[in-house]
Motif scaffolding. Structure first.
Motif, mmCIF file in Angstrom:
data_model
loop_
_atom_site.group_PDB
_atom_site.id
_atom_site.type_symbol
_atom_site.label_atom_id
_atom_site.label_comp_id
_atom_site.label_asym_id
_atom_site.label_seq_id
_atom_site.Cartn_x
_atom_site.Cartn_y
_atom_site.Cartn_z
ATOM 1 N N GLN A 7 0.808 -1.221 0.000
ATOM 2 C CA GLN A 7 0.000 0.000 0.000
ATOM 3 C C GLN A 7 0.842 1.271 0.000
ATOM 4 O OE1 GLN A 7 0.060 -2.275 2.502
ATOM 5 N NE2 GLN A 7 -0.551 -1.397 4.467
ATOM 6 N N TYR A 8 2.158 1.143 0.109
ATOM 7 C CA TYR A 8 3.035 2.313 0.074
ATOM 8 C C TYR A 8 3.861 2.352 -1.212
ATOM 9 C CZ TYR A 8 1.778 2.464 5.006
ATOM 10 O OH TYR A 8 1.074 2.506 6.181
ATOM 11 N N THR A 9 3.306 1.776 -2.285
ATOM 12 C CA THR A 9 3.997 1.777 -3.570
ATOM 13 C C THR A 9 4.348 3.197 -4.013
ATOM 14 O OG1 THR A 9 2.894 -0.249 -4.293
ATOM 15 C CG2 THR A 9 3.815 1.150 -6.017
ATOM 16 N N ARG A 10 3.442 4.153 -3.769
ATOM 17 C CA ARG A 10 3.690 5.538 -4.176
ATOM 18 C C ARG A 10 4.942 6.082 -3.502
ATOM 19 N NH1 ARG A 10 -0.626 9.337 -0.820
ATOM 20 N NH2 ARG A 10 -0.355 8.312 1.189
ATOM 21 N N ASN A 11 5.156 5.714 -2.219
ATOM 22 C CA ASN A 11 6.337 6.191 -1.511
ATOM 23 C C ASN A 11 7.610 5.619 -2.127
ATOM 24 O OD1 ASN A 11 3.904 5.779 0.256
ATOM 25 N ND2 ASN A 11 5.053 7.135 1.597
ATOM 26 N N MET A 12 7.532 4.344 -2.526
ATOM 27 C CA MET A 12 8.699 3.703 -3.122
ATOM 28 C C MET A 12 9.046 4.346 -4.459
ATOM 29 S SD MET A 12 9.775 1.084 -5.394
ATOM 30 C CE MET A 12 11.340 0.254 -5.484
ATOM 31 N N ILE A 13 8.037 4.640 -5.276
ATOM 32 C CA ILE A 13 8.272 5.263 -6.574
ATOM 33 C C ILE A 13 8.817 6.681 -6.398
ATOM 34 C CG2 ILE A 13 7.090 6.197 -8.616
ATOM 35 C CD1 ILE A 13 5.422 3.701 -8.712
ATOM 36 N N VAL A 23 3.021 7.866 -18.606
ATOM 37 C CA VAL A 23 2.751 6.868 -17.570
ATOM 38 C C VAL A 23 2.677 7.614 -16.241
ATOM 39 C CG1 VAL A 23 3.644 4.873 -16.318
ATOM 40 C CG2 VAL A 23 3.846 4.975 -18.817
ATOM 41 N N VAL A 24 1.598 7.411 -15.504
ATOM 42 C CA VAL A 24 1.369 8.152 -14.261
ATOM 43 C C VAL A 24 1.202 7.180 -13.103
ATOM 44 C CG1 VAL A 24 -0.209 9.699 -13.024
ATOM 45 C CG2 VAL A 24 0.312 10.110 -15.439
ATOM 46 N N CYS A 25 1.961 7.408 -12.044
ATOM 47 C CA CYS A 25 1.724 6.700 -10.774
ATOM 48 C C CYS A 25 0.831 7.607 -9.933
ATOM 49 C CB CYS A 25 3.040 6.424 -10.061
ATOM 50 S SG CYS A 25 2.807 5.718 -8.397
ATOM 51 N N ARG A 37 -4.311 0.350 -17.593
ATOM 52 C CA ARG A 37 -3.675 0.215 -16.284
ATOM 53 C C ARG A 37 -2.493 -0.747 -16.417
ATOM 54 N NH1 ARG A 37 -7.950 -0.829 -13.752
ATOM 55 N NH2 ARG A 37 -8.279 1.061 -12.540
ATOM 56 N N ILE A 38 -1.390 -0.455 -15.710
ATOM 57 C CA ILE A 38 -0.207 -1.313 -15.730
ATOM 58 C C ILE A 38 -0.115 -2.038 -14.396
ATOM 59 C CG2 ILE A 38 2.303 -1.405 -15.946
ATOM 60 C CD1 ILE A 38 2.135 1.203 -17.545
ATOM 61 N N ASP A 39 -0.146 -3.357 -14.442
ATOM 62 C CA ASP A 39 -0.011 -4.161 -13.227
ATOM 63 C C ASP A 39 1.467 -4.167 -12.819
ATOM 64 O OD1 ASP A 39 0.237 -6.182 -11.307
ATOM 65 O OD2 ASP A 39 -1.376 -7.368 -12.190
ATOM 66 N N GLU A 85 -1.993 3.095 -8.017
ATOM 67 C CA GLU A 85 -2.089 2.442 -9.323
ATOM 68 C C GLU A 85 -1.252 3.197 -10.358
ATOM 69 O OE1 GLU A 85 -6.332 0.113 -9.159
ATOM 70 O OE2 GLU A 85 -6.300 2.066 -10.131
ATOM 71 N N VAL A 86 -0.799 2.450 -11.362
ATOM 72 C CA VAL A 86 0.017 3.018 -12.448
ATOM 73 C C VAL A 86 -0.763 2.868 -13.747
ATOM 74 C CG1 VAL A 86 2.198 2.874 -13.706
ATOM 75 C CG2 VAL A 86 2.159 2.437 -11.243
ATOM 76 N N VAL A 87 -0.930 3.974 -14.462
ATOM 77 C CA VAL A 87 -1.733 3.968 -15.691
ATOM 78 C C VAL A 87 -1.029 4.756 -16.787
ATOM 79 C CG1 VAL A 87 -3.986 3.698 -14.589
ATOM 80 C CG2 VAL A 87 -3.008 5.984 -14.844
#
Length: 413
Positions: free
Chosen positions: A93-99, A317-319, A351-353, A370-372
């Protein structure tokens, strides 16, 4: 000395925070008062000695749960190099922080628990590293002490990861067996793994070559401020201050001012208050030109024979970083370096998995993390290269119009 920015990533309890704490502790980069506070907090938590993870788990919730939530930045240096470390959270759930942390890093350290091997979260972080075009990857096989320092275990993980790296086009991958808890192969080479002939982690970080990653081929200079003192001594002085994003500039270079598309010639270049022969990528500079042209903040100086794109509609590509969902038609500000323009989401293409890189149709709203891939239209043209060609000019952020919060990390296709 140059600066190496790197990020650590891995699954929960793989030892990311402990690894960073060990780097700081063993390289003597902790101040006396920090060490005293660390010892006191460790005693409050357990009786097993110093808990090095506390050095980076700065939030109270992180310390209570024993996990990393937000990206923590730490700084240290050795006689060879300065370092900025980003400790990224391992939770999905913290993927945004990692990116966010990885977007400013030159190298990623992916930790793998020697007992568990390559797992889904390992592949997830590797996919993000591939998505962000990271040029240097270190696979640190941690907790080797719990695997009896087995060469066979290390080689099995190395083989498994190599197969995944090949499918993701991750080229510069280095494998190092470590024990962050005991300090094996962190700063000094360990005598418990005589079968390993490579450098310790710190030795590798000190010596890895990142200067070749700097783009000297595509000159891009963005104006941040127009200097016009209008004093008696500098009555006719007009300089354009900014940051050399990439490439080089020197006197008599033929350049094009974008987005106006006006050609001119450089009359002088300065840095540090002195006139110099040439300025290079990543330097602050003041550039002077022969002609009087209406130039303002956000405009670009580029070489006339090497032009970027100038468009007001493009794919990206947007996170997604916000709890408010993203929908077609939503309006935002697009911050592209020092240029701020109004933008609208024209289309959400797919959407990109981030677990598989699989592309799926978007039938609902785009949610947090999510990444799209989307199509964006801006109120006025922006100057950009694709993210693949020039990361510096191929990135931007989307900003909420009302709250001014950053809601999307943008990589222009």
């Amino acid at each position: 000395m140059d600066i190496l920015r790197f990020i650590t990533a891995g699954s929960v309890d793989d030892g990311k925070s402990t690894l960073i704490g060990r780097l700081l502790y063993d390289s003597k980069s902790i101040l006396v008062d920090q060490l005293e506070a660390l010892e006191k907090q460790s005693k409050n938590k357990n009786a097993d000695g110093i808990d090095l993870a506390i050095l980076t788990d700065g939030l109270r919730a992180e310390r209570e749960q024993g996990i990393t939530i937000d990206v923590a930045y730490r700084y240290f240096s050795t006689p060879k190099r300065k370092f900025i470390i980003a400790d990224a959270p391992g939770h999905v759930q913290y993927t945004r922080n990692m990116i966010t942390g990885a977007s400013n890093s030159q190298l990623i350290i992916i930790l793998v628990d020697a007992r568990n091997g390559v797992i889904e979260q390992t592949r997830r972080h590797s996919i993000i590293a591939s998505l962000l075009k990271m040029k240097h990857v270190v696979v640190a096989v941690n907790k080797m002490d719990l695997a009896d320092y087995s060469e066979e275990v290390f080689n099995k993980i190395k083989d498994d990861y190599s197969k995944a790296a090949a499918t993701l086009d991750l080229e510069n991958v280095t494998y190092i067996p470590i024990s962050a808890f005991n300090g094996d192969n962190i700063v000094q080479k360990s005598d418990k793994m005589e079968w390993y002939n490579g450098p310790s982690l710190l030795e590798f970080l000190e010596d890895v070559e990142v200067s070749e990653d700097i783009d000297y081929e595509n000159p891009r200079f963005q104006v941040q401020f127009v200097i016009r003192p209008q004093t008696e001594e500098l009555h006719d002085y007009r300089g354009y201050a900014g940051h050399v994003v990439s490439g080089t500039y020197k006197k008599e270079d033929k350049i094009t001012i974008l987005p106006q598309n006006i050609e001119t010639i450089i009359s002088k270049v300065e840095t540090g208050g002195e006139e110099v022969d040439e300025v290079f990528a990543h330097q602050p500079a003041v550039i002077h030109i022969y002609d009087d042209i209406d130039i303002s903040r956000g405009d670009y100086f580029v070489k006339a024979d090497n032009l970027p794109n100038v468009e007001n509609e493009f794919d990206a590509v947007v996170c997604w970083l916000d709890k408010k969902e993203l929908n077609v038609g939503n309006k935002y500000f697009l911050q592209h370096k020092s240029r701020l323009v109004k933008a609208v989401i024209r289309e959400i293409e797919y959407r990109i998995d981030v677990n598989t890189l699989e592309k799926t149709p978007v039938t609902d709203s785009v949610k947090l993390n999510e990444v799209v891939r989307v199509r964006i239209k801006t109120a006025s043209p922006i100057v950009f290269d694709s993210y693949d060609e020039n990361i510096a000019t191929g990135t931007a952020i989307l900003v909420d119009e009302t709250g001014n919060s950053t809601v999307g990390a943008v990589m222009i296709v």
